[in-house]
Scaffold this motif. Structure first.
Motif, PDB file in Angstrom:
ATOM      1  N   ARG A  59      -4.555  17.596  -1.966  1.00 49.91           N
ATOM      2  CA  ARG A  59      -3.542  16.655  -2.461  1.00 49.91           C
ATOM      3  C   ARG A  59      -2.799  17.299  -3.623  1.00 49.91           C
ATOM      4  O   ARG A  59      -3.408  17.910  -4.504  1.00 49.91           O
ATOM      5  CB  ARG A  59      -4.229  15.375  -2.923  1.00 49.91           C
ATOM      6  CG  ARG A  59      -3.275  14.241  -3.225  1.00 49.91           C
ATOM      7  CD  ARG A  59      -4.102  12.996  -3.526  1.00 49.91           C
ATOM      8  NE  ARG A  59      -3.312  11.790  -3.508  1.00 49.91           N
ATOM      9  CZ  ARG A  59      -2.825  11.200  -4.590  1.00 49.91           C
ATOM     10  NH1 ARG A  59      -3.040  11.730  -5.779  1.00 49.91           N
ATOM     11  NH2 ARG A  59      -2.130  10.090  -4.479  1.00 49.91           N
ATOM     12  N   TRP A  83       0.226  16.468   0.918  1.00 48.44           N
ATOM     13  CA  TRP A  83      -0.990  17.207   1.255  1.00 48.44           C
ATOM     14  C   TRP A  83      -0.548  18.564   1.758  1.00 48.44           C
ATOM     15  O   TRP A  83       0.369  18.657   2.577  1.00 48.44           O
ATOM     16  CB  TRP A  83      -1.809  16.437   2.292  1.00 48.44           C
ATOM     17  CG  TRP A  83      -2.476  15.268   1.660  1.00 48.44           C
ATOM     18  CD1 TRP A  83      -1.907  14.054   1.387  1.00 48.44           C
ATOM     19  CD2 TRP A  83      -3.801  15.206   1.158  1.00 48.44           C
ATOM     20  NE1 TRP A  83      -2.810  13.246   0.758  1.00 48.44           N
ATOM     21  CE2 TRP A  83      -3.991  13.917   0.608  1.00 48.44           C
ATOM     22  CE3 TRP A  83      -4.863  16.096   1.134  1.00 48.44           C
ATOM     23  CZ2 TRP A  83      -5.189  13.515   0.032  1.00 48.44           C
ATOM     24  CZ3 TRP A  83      -6.055  15.695   0.569  1.00 48.44           C
ATOM     25  CH2 TRP A  83      -6.209  14.418   0.029  1.00 48.44           C
ATOM     26  N   GLU A 106       2.319  12.125   1.756  1.00 49.88           N
ATOM     27  CA  GLU A 106       1.194  11.201   1.901  1.00 49.88           C
ATOM     28  C   GLU A 106       1.602   9.925   2.630  1.00 49.88           C
ATOM     29  O   GLU A 106       0.828   9.402   3.435  1.00 49.88           O
ATOM     30  CB  GLU A 106       0.593  10.862   0.529  1.00 49.88           C
ATOM     31  CG  GLU A 106      -0.714  10.104   0.640  1.00 49.88           C
ATOM     32  CD  GLU A 106      -1.430   9.980  -0.674  1.00 49.88           C
ATOM     33  OE1 GLU A 106      -2.569  10.484  -0.770  1.00 49.88           O
ATOM     34  OE2 GLU A 106      -0.870   9.369  -1.603  1.00 49.88           O
TER      35      GLU A 106
END
Length: 144
Positions: free
Chosen positions: A39, A48, A69
Motif C-alpha cells: 500500500r 497498491w 485502492e
C-alpha cells in the motif's frame, strides 16, 4: 558520551516501528516478479504497487502497474457479489489476487475457483475537478 546517547535513543525508539495490516496485505501477488503488492499513499490517493517496482523500478518488474485502492475495493465487491466491501468476508473467501497483466486481477478463491476481472484506467480529463479547470483557465487567460 556517544555510547550513552545511542543507548538513550535505542530505549526511546525501540519497538516504535509499527507495521500496518490492511485487508489486501500479502494477498496481491505480482505475476512478473512474484513479490507482494504494498500500500502506498500518493498525491492522487491510495494505491497498491508491486514492491519490486516501487523499490527497484520498471527495469526489474516491467509489467507491474499500480492499482488504485478504490478500483481494488470495487472489483472485490463485484467478485464477491456484495454492495459494500467487508474485510472479514474478503479474508474468508479470497485466498490471493494475482496480477497476470496490467489492468487485470485474477481472484483465487478459498474453494479453488478463480475469476479474472479487468478495469479501465481513469482518463486524465476525468481527474480534473471544476476548481482545477477554473484555475487552469485563469492561468491561461493571464498568459495571453
Amino acid at each position: 558520551a556517544v555510547q550513552k546517547q545511542m543507548a538513550e535513543r535505542q530505549k526511546k525508539y525501540a519497538g516504535s516501528c509499527t507495521t500496518n495490516r490492511y485487508p489486501f496485505t500479502q494477498k496481491i501477488r505480482c505475476a512478473c516478479c512474484g513479490k507482494y503488492y504494498r500500500r502506498k499513499t500518493t498525491v492522487t490517493g491510495v494505491v497498491w504497487i508491486c514492491s519490486t517496482y516501487n523499490t527497484k523500478g520498471k527495469k526489474y518488474c516491467p509489467t507491474a502497474k499500480q492499482i488504485p485502492e478504490n478500483t481494488l475495493l470495487s472489483a472485490c465487491c463485484d467478485v464477491l457479489e456484495i454492495s459494500e466491501f467487508d474485510a472479514e468476508q474478503f479474508a474468508e473467501q479470497i485466498e490471493q489476487i494475482q496480477i497476470p497483466a496490467p489492468n487485470e486481477l485474477q481472484f483465487c478463491f478459498s474453494d479453488g475457483t478463480e475469476q479474472t476481472v479487468s478495469w479501465k484506467d481513469r482518463s486524465r480529463s476525468e481527474s480534473w475537478t471544476a476548481e482545477m479547470r477554473e484555475k487552469a483557465r485563469q492561468k491561461k487567460w493571464r498568459q495571453s
